[in-house]
Design a protein around this motif. Structure first.
Motif: not given
Length: 218
Positions: A116-139
């Motif tokens: 993601g870029h700009s706001l999109g990058g912020s979404h990625a960071l927020n998702n990795m911080s807030q969701s264990k199910s997402i960060r456990d799957r993402v490589k």
């Protein structure tokens, strides 16, 4: 195989252009053609103006678009992350839910990556911080000039164990002098920061552009 830095940047750029197409059919056709040059296939059912899903072999890459200045919702999202209250913002909640739904549809044996870029990058960071199910799957995560302020930084902080995990996965790419990602120059809650020099004549828009990364290799 997860996308390289320049591939993730190109996918993010494709998504911006996708967002501007007058209808989904034409947007899908454009994305299929451009993604095909990178060896990716578009998952049309899991792609819209906010989230793009592309697959290559075992990799499922999910990209979040940045701010559409003509969309008041995106402006509200920018304000929310700027003051660190994005957790209660509906757009942030929706994209997190979309990501979980995409991952559930593909299952746990895929190589997931985020971009993601700009706001999109912020979404990625927020998702990795807030969701264990997402960060456990993402490589891996490659984001570009993400919206990053001190309040946002404080809102996505994680414990030491989680930070150690995320430091191995997240790559934050920013151009020196980019004001949107300015606080990432001082500190980040997690991840690795890579800084690039802009052309000496670059203005603020140039420094924030994805073009700074499309020919970059890590």
């Amino acid at each position: 195989m997860s996308p390289k830095v320049n591939e993730a940047a190109k996918i993010a750029k494709i998504h911006y252009i996708y967002q501007q197409r007058p209808n989904k059919e034409r947007a899908d056709n454009f994305a299929k053609r451009k993604l095909g040059r990178l060896g990716y296939e578009l998952d049309s059912a899991n792609t819209n103006k906010d989230v793009l899903t592309a697959t290559r072999a075992n990799n499922v890459h999910i990209n979040y678009t940045g701010t559409n200045v003509n969309n008041p919702r995106d402006i509200l999202s920018d304000v929310a992350l700027g003051v660190g209250v994005q957790r209660s913002n509906q757009d942030f909640k929706n994209r997190r839910k979309q990501t979980r739904d995409i991952m559930r549809s593909y299952g746990d044996d895929k190589d997931y990556s985020l971009g993601g870029h700009s706001l999109g990058g912020s979404h990625a960071l927020n998702n990795m911080s807030q969701s264990k199910s997402i960060r456990d799957r993402v490589k891996s995560v490659h984001i570009f000039n993400p919206g990053y302020t001190l309040p946002f930084h404080n809102s996505i902080k994680v414990n030491k164990e989680t930070k150690k995990e995320l430091d191995k996965k997240i790559n934050i790419h920013r151009v020196k002098g980019d004001i949107v990602s300015a606080h990432a120059n001082k500190e980040t809650a997690f991840g690795n920061v890579f800084e690039y020099k802009a052309d000496k004549d670059a203005d603020l828009l140039d420094k924030h552009s994805l073009d700074n990364f499309t020919n970059t290799e890590l």
